[in-house]
Design a protein around this motif. Sequence first.
Motif, PDB file in Angstrom:
ATOM      1  N   ASN A  11     -10.884  41.371 -71.360  1.00  0.00           N
ATOM      2  CA  ASN A  11     -10.412  40.787 -69.948  1.00  0.00           C
ATOM      3  C   ASN A  11      -9.862  39.228 -69.977  1.00  0.00           C
ATOM      4  O   ASN A  11     -10.244  38.643 -70.839  1.00  0.00           O
ATOM      5  CB  ASN A  11     -11.390  41.037 -68.866  1.00  0.00           C
ATOM      6  CG  ASN A  11     -12.734  40.329 -69.018  1.00  0.00           C
ATOM      7  OD1 ASN A  11     -12.499  39.005 -69.183  1.00  0.00           O
ATOM      8  ND2 ASN A  11     -13.879  40.822 -68.704  1.00  0.00           N
ATOM      9  N   ASN A  23     -14.922  45.516 -64.517  1.00  0.00           N
ATOM     10  CA  ASN A  23     -15.715  44.071 -64.728  1.00  0.00           C
ATOM     11  C   ASN A  23     -14.889  42.961 -64.742  1.00  0.00           C
ATOM     12  O   ASN A  23     -15.091  42.223 -65.801  1.00  0.00           O
ATOM     13  CB  ASN A  23     -16.891  44.410 -65.579  1.00  0.00           C
ATOM     14  CG  ASN A  23     -17.737  43.343 -65.810  1.00  0.00           C
ATOM     15  OD1 ASN A  23     -17.900  42.536 -64.775  1.00  0.00           O
ATOM     16  ND2 ASN A  23     -18.736  43.334 -66.916  1.00  0.00           N
ATOM     17  N   LYS A  50     -21.046  47.008 -54.217  1.00  0.00           N
ATOM     18  CA  LYS A  50     -21.852  47.192 -55.225  1.00  0.00           C
ATOM     19  C   LYS A  50     -22.613  48.526 -55.376  1.00  0.00           C
ATOM     20  O   LYS A  50     -22.505  49.153 -56.732  1.00  0.00           O
ATOM     21  CB  LYS A  50     -22.324  45.877 -55.584  1.00  0.00           C
ATOM     22  CG  LYS A  50     -23.085  45.941 -56.821  1.00  0.00           C
ATOM     23  CD  LYS A  50     -24.087  44.701 -57.218  1.00  0.00           C
ATOM     24  CE  LYS A  50     -24.951  44.739 -58.447  1.00  0.00           C
ATOM     25  NZ  LYS A  50     -25.761  43.433 -58.602  1.00  0.00           N
ATOM     26  N   PRO A  51     -23.323  48.823 -54.522  1.00  0.00           N
ATOM     27  CA  PRO A  51     -24.303  49.911 -54.757  1.00  0.00           C
ATOM     28  C   PRO A  51     -23.428  51.299 -54.703  1.00  0.00           C
ATOM     29  O   PRO A  51     -23.973  52.411 -55.289  1.00  0.00           O
ATOM     30  CB  PRO A  51     -25.099  50.019 -53.517  1.00  0.00           C
ATOM     31  CG  PRO A  51     -25.128  48.748 -52.920  1.00  0.00           C
ATOM     32  CD  PRO A  51     -23.640  48.010 -53.320  1.00  0.00           C
ATOM     33  N   ASN A  95     -20.968  51.802 -56.757  1.00  0.00           N
ATOM     34  CA  ASN A  95     -20.236  51.824 -57.926  1.00  0.00           C
ATOM     35  C   ASN A  95     -21.412  52.409 -58.862  1.00  0.00           C
ATOM     36  O   ASN A  95     -22.600  52.272 -58.880  1.00  0.00           O
ATOM     37  CB  ASN A  95     -20.085  50.536 -58.785  1.00  0.00           C
ATOM     38  CG  ASN A  95     -18.840  49.899 -57.997  1.00  0.00           C
ATOM     39  OD1 ASN A  95     -17.830  50.273 -58.442  1.00  0.00           O
ATOM     40  ND2 ASN A  95     -18.837  48.867 -57.119  1.00  0.00           N
ATOM     41  N   LYS A  96     -20.745  53.342 -59.860  1.00  0.00           N
ATOM     42  CA  LYS A  96     -21.573  53.964 -60.839  1.00  0.00           C
ATOM     43  C   LYS A  96     -21.638  52.937 -61.869  1.00  0.00           C
ATOM     44  O   LYS A  96     -22.801  52.827 -62.376  1.00  0.00           O
ATOM     45  CB  LYS A  96     -20.800  55.284 -61.248  1.00  0.00           C
ATOM     46  CG  LYS A  96     -21.671  55.798 -62.574  1.00  0.00           C
ATOM     47  CD  LYS A  96     -22.882  56.675 -61.971  1.00  0.00           C
ATOM     48  CE  LYS A  96     -23.602  57.720 -62.724  1.00  0.00           C
ATOM     49  NZ  LYS A  96     -24.610  58.125 -62.245  1.00  0.00           N
ATOM     50  N   LEU A  97     -20.742  52.159 -62.199  1.00  0.00           N
ATOM     51  CA  LEU A  97     -20.710  51.209 -63.243  1.00  0.00           C
ATOM     52  C   LEU A  97     -19.417  50.167 -62.934  1.00  0.00           C
ATOM     53  O   LEU A  97     -18.448  50.668 -62.248  1.00  0.00           O
ATOM     54  CB  LEU A  97     -20.813  51.679 -64.790  1.00  0.00           C
ATOM     55  CG  LEU A  97     -19.283  52.369 -65.259  1.00  0.00           C
ATOM     56  CD1 LEU A  97     -19.473  52.277 -66.611  1.00  0.00           C
ATOM     57  CD2 LEU A  97     -18.941  53.621 -64.814  1.00  0.00           C
ATOM     58  N   TYR A  98     -19.705  48.978 -63.374  1.00  0.00           N
ATOM     59  CA  TYR A  98     -18.282  48.401 -63.369  1.00  0.00           C
ATOM     60  C   TYR A  98     -17.815  48.450 -64.858  1.00  0.00           C
ATOM     61  O   TYR A  98     -18.397  48.029 -65.848  1.00  0.00           O
ATOM     62  CB  TYR A  98     -18.534  46.679 -63.357  1.00  0.00           C
ATOM     63  CG  TYR A  98     -19.126  46.468 -62.001  1.00  0.00           C
ATOM     64  CD1 TYR A  98     -18.279  46.667 -60.822  1.00  0.00           C
ATOM     65  CD2 TYR A  98     -20.233  45.798 -61.728  1.00  0.00           C
ATOM     66  CE1 TYR A  98     -18.569  46.195 -59.511  1.00  0.00           C
ATOM     67  CE2 TYR A  98     -20.497  45.303 -60.411  1.00  0.00           C
ATOM     68  CZ  TYR A  98     -19.786  45.756 -59.256  1.00  0.00           C
ATOM     69  OH  TYR A  98     -19.982  45.267 -57.964  1.00  0.00           O
ATOM     70  N   GLN A 141     -14.877  53.624 -71.630  1.00  0.00           N
ATOM     71  CA  GLN A 141     -15.668  53.756 -70.265  1.00  0.00           C
ATOM     72  C   GLN A 141     -14.647  54.401 -69.176  1.00  0.00           C
ATOM     73  O   GLN A 141     -15.255  55.496 -68.600  1.00  0.00           O
ATOM     74  CB  GLN A 141     -16.165  52.394 -69.904  1.00  0.00           C
ATOM     75  CG  GLN A 141     -17.468  51.999 -70.862  1.00  0.00           C
ATOM     76  CD  GLN A 141     -17.984  50.786 -70.301  1.00  0.00           C
ATOM     77  OE1 GLN A 141     -17.145  49.970 -69.969  1.00  0.00           O
ATOM     78  NE2 GLN A 141     -19.431  50.841 -70.446  1.00  0.00           N
ATOM     79  N   ASN A 163     -15.119  58.470 -68.568  1.00  0.00           N
ATOM     80  CA  ASN A 163     -15.983  58.652 -67.391  1.00  0.00           C
ATOM     81  C   ASN A 163     -15.286  59.217 -66.139  1.00  0.00           C
ATOM     82  O   ASN A 163     -15.828  60.210 -65.606  1.00  0.00           O
ATOM     83  CB  ASN A 163     -16.562  57.465 -66.722  1.00  0.00           C
ATOM     84  CG  ASN A 163     -17.687  56.888 -67.405  1.00  0.00           C
ATOM     85  OD1 ASN A 163     -18.435  57.610 -68.070  1.00  0.00           O
ATOM     86  ND2 ASN A 163     -17.727  55.631 -67.557  1.00  0.00           N
ATOM     87  N   LYS A 188     -12.826  61.248 -67.025  1.00  0.00           N
ATOM     88  CA  LYS A 188     -12.521  62.637 -67.415  1.00  0.00           C
ATOM     89  C   LYS A 188     -13.813  63.688 -67.390  1.00  0.00           C
ATOM     90  O   LYS A 188     -13.448  64.857 -67.145  1.00  0.00           O
ATOM     91  CB  LYS A 188     -12.013  62.545 -68.998  1.00  0.00           C
ATOM     92  CG  LYS A 188     -10.982  63.454 -69.682  1.00  0.00           C
ATOM     93  CD  LYS A 188     -10.727  63.337 -70.959  1.00  0.00           C
ATOM     94  CE  LYS A 188      -9.748  62.348 -71.279  1.00  0.00           C
ATOM     95  NZ  LYS A 188      -9.201  62.253 -72.557  1.00  0.00           N
ATOM     96  N   SER A 189     -14.793  62.922 -67.718  1.00  0.00           N
ATOM     97  CA  SER A 189     -15.945  63.669 -67.503  1.00  0.00           C
ATOM     98  C   SER A 189     -16.411  63.913 -66.395  1.00  0.00           C
ATOM     99  O   SER A 189     -17.489  65.101 -66.227  1.00  0.00           O
ATOM    100  CB  SER A 189     -17.381  63.258 -68.603  1.00  0.00           C
ATOM    101  OG  SER A 189     -17.488  61.922 -67.650  1.00  0.00           O
ATOM    102  N   GLY A 190     -16.082  63.568 -65.231  1.00  0.00           N
ATOM    103  CA  GLY A 190     -16.454  63.753 -63.781  1.00  0.00           C
ATOM    104  C   GLY A 190     -17.533  62.836 -63.420  1.00  0.00           C
ATOM    105  O   GLY A 190     -18.004  62.737 -62.448  1.00  0.00           O
ATOM    106  N   GLU A 191     -17.917  61.870 -64.364  1.00  0.00           N
ATOM    107  CA  GLU A 191     -18.934  60.866 -64.055  1.00  0.00           C
ATOM    108  C   GLU A 191     -18.538  60.074 -62.727  1.00  0.00           C
ATOM    109  O   GLU A 191     -19.358  59.818 -62.003  1.00  0.00           O
ATOM    110  CB  GLU A 191     -19.231  60.009 -65.215  1.00  0.00           C
ATOM    111  CG  GLU A 191     -20.155  59.038 -65.166  1.00  0.00           C
ATOM    112  CD  GLU A 191     -21.599  59.998 -65.602  1.00  0.00           C
ATOM    113  OE1 GLU A 191     -21.574  60.820 -66.679  1.00  0.00           O
ATOM    114  OE2 GLU A 191     -22.752  59.778 -64.985  1.00  0.00           O
ATOM    115  N   LEU A 199     -22.878  39.967 -59.314  1.00  0.00           N
ATOM    116  CA  LEU A 199     -23.469  41.076 -60.622  1.00  0.00           C
ATOM    117  C   LEU A 199     -24.941  40.838 -60.561  1.00  0.00           C
ATOM    118  O   LEU A 199     -25.938  41.570 -60.796  1.00  0.00           O
ATOM    119  CB  LEU A 199     -22.963  40.535 -61.769  1.00  0.00           C
ATOM    120  CG  LEU A 199     -21.651  40.773 -62.049  1.00  0.00           C
ATOM    121  CD1 LEU A 199     -21.272  40.114 -63.446  1.00  0.00           C
ATOM    122  CD2 LEU A 199     -21.247  42.030 -62.314  1.00  0.00           C
TER     123      LEU A 199
END
Lengths: 383, 312
Positions: free
Chosen positions: A93, A197, A234-235, A237-240, A247, A251, A253-256, A381
């Motif tokens: 980044n 992120n 923030k809460p 989010n599954k992830l940043y 990632q 993610n 693609k997998s439906g995560e 963070l």
Amino acid sequence: MGVTGIDRRQFLVAASGSLGLGLLSACGSSSSSPSPSASKRPALSAEPGNLSILEWPGYEAAGTKAQTYGLLAGTEYTKKYGPSGITYTYIVNDDEALAKATSGGPFDIMHPCHENIPDYVNRGLVQPWDTSLIPSFKQLNPYLVRATQYHGKQYHIPWDWGYGSLLYRKDKVAPADATGWELAWNPKYTGKISLWNGASTNFEIAALKLGYPQMDSLSTSQLASAKQALITQKPLNKLYWGSEYTQEQPNFKSGEVWINYAWQDSLVSMTKAGLPAGFLQPSQGRLSWICGFMLGAQTKNYYHAHAYVESYINHLAAAQMTNLFYYGNSNATVTGADIKDATLVKALELGNPQAVTTAPNHLQSWSPNRPALELAWQEILAA
Amino acid sequence: MDVPGVATGGLARRRPRVRVVRLRIGRGTLVIPPLGIVLLVLVGPIVLLALYSVNLRTNIPGTPTAFSGANWKDFLTGSANPFRERFFYSMKITLLVSISATAAAYPLAYYLAFIARRFRYTLLLVLIAPFFTSYLLRIIAWTDIVLNNNGIVNQTLWDAHLRAHGNGISWLLYSNFSIFLVLFYAWIPFVSLPIFAVLENMDHQLIEAAADLGASRFKAFWTVTFPMSLPGVIAAFVFVLIPTTGEFIAPLYVGGPNNQLFGNEIQAFFGDSPNWNYGAVLAVALIVVVLVLMLLFGRFLNTDLRTQRGER
């Protein structure tokens, strides 16, 4: 959304855009004059030729062992000067890029996005390019060329550009919810959202959501509000996500996750993968970005660096990059006819040369309060 | 045996005295090269970090430097400082992982030392075999193959019709659970090694003596085996506690936004955000904590090992 060839209307739109760009580039291109020390500079043959480049993974020159994606950019350079002298240091980044350029260099060439130009210049990390040494420079989109000048000098050669928005699953997200950046704050999708992120990008998103169109010049109170909005978000989010290819896209693609901050290339990739993906057109406008090459202030490979950049921005290399990575490129001679994917032509708005630099898109720009913003992001963070 | 230059008995009297010049190198001299390297690559950076933490150095060209304890004050006493709170959160995770891994490693080590007999080294090799693969690759494998929405766990649940297809368990990945699981997995074989070493070298006659004196198997274990294995247990606990205190790779890949550890904060300050001064405060604070832990546990460890040697 299926993948189809370009139709006649799209071709005409793209062709007319290209013609306009050609005319504009003929009268609007800038040429930085060589620096005063040019006469003292060793000739190309006397340079060591060992380019040290700060680069995003995937953009390595064709012919080097590091290039495994099939990119053809850099071919001319490596054929002429050989691939063995090039070494890459990677970035994920822009914040990291600036940190590495500041502390990990010196580099001959760096590849930041244009909003960072003042930071690189003010820290004495770069020098202006001599655009007369880059033949294809005249073919570049003049709007991008102007946007990447600083103090009237061409410190940055634009190459790749695109849009940033929310990529979402059309089968999971209700159309009524997919209207603006507030989608990322919708508690209905808690645990299925993933922002990038990236400090500045997330503050820009929060600013647009809060109704601050001057997203990169936030006042202290606006910054505090944006920070609070991001803490609230923030809460959800599954992830940043940190990496697009390991990632963000996997993610999705997998439906995560169902809602990602993404660039338009992810729309094309996910569509090709058979997913019902949509690239949000927020009511507040999308983000847009321009990245490109900067020349190291201490480079001992001045002429090699110019030759290297030429091998990236020429028509063939630029068109192939767009077809490979689905990013826009700065070469105005690349039109819709050169692009294989109609979805991409539409997603990039290739017919409009000003699309990336004007409303409703918000070109990501330099932030005067970057240190405060970065500290605030770290606090988010840790919160 | 005659040794040239060494005066021994009558032989020396018959020979002319020859003054032998020896370069006397003290045993401590050999320590100088490694000590120099340690000072250069370990202590040197820590000193630099300390200078950054009080603003006597900066990584941003053109930024003035002057002594300032503001970052330290903010970190240590700032109201609801998020980094300090993140530190305590990280320590909880670290302690949980350390205690769990040590507890789980004990039966493993016990089995290898007392039950596996001649197969114990083969089993030990099998146990650590996956660890010849890169740590990063193993974490990515956990993420992509096992825990994610399309991973083995969810696929199995879908195939067994225990969950609706496509509806994976949400807390499997990017959660406290996934961080705990990956760290637990990463450390358990290494944690079992010091316990195994102590158990294997234990005098088994003591256990037999306990049995002869009427102790049950459990009592013999609890009063003889376990106390004698405590140095190994403490070593194992320290073995996992110290490195996981600064862990950042696992949370980076398998942790969600709310599960990042203190190491991630430090990494972000040095990697993504060019604010080395604040990052240095966090890094130095962590170094101090680790040193205190080492002093604390190292003392127990030394004492117990000496005691055990003395008993033999």
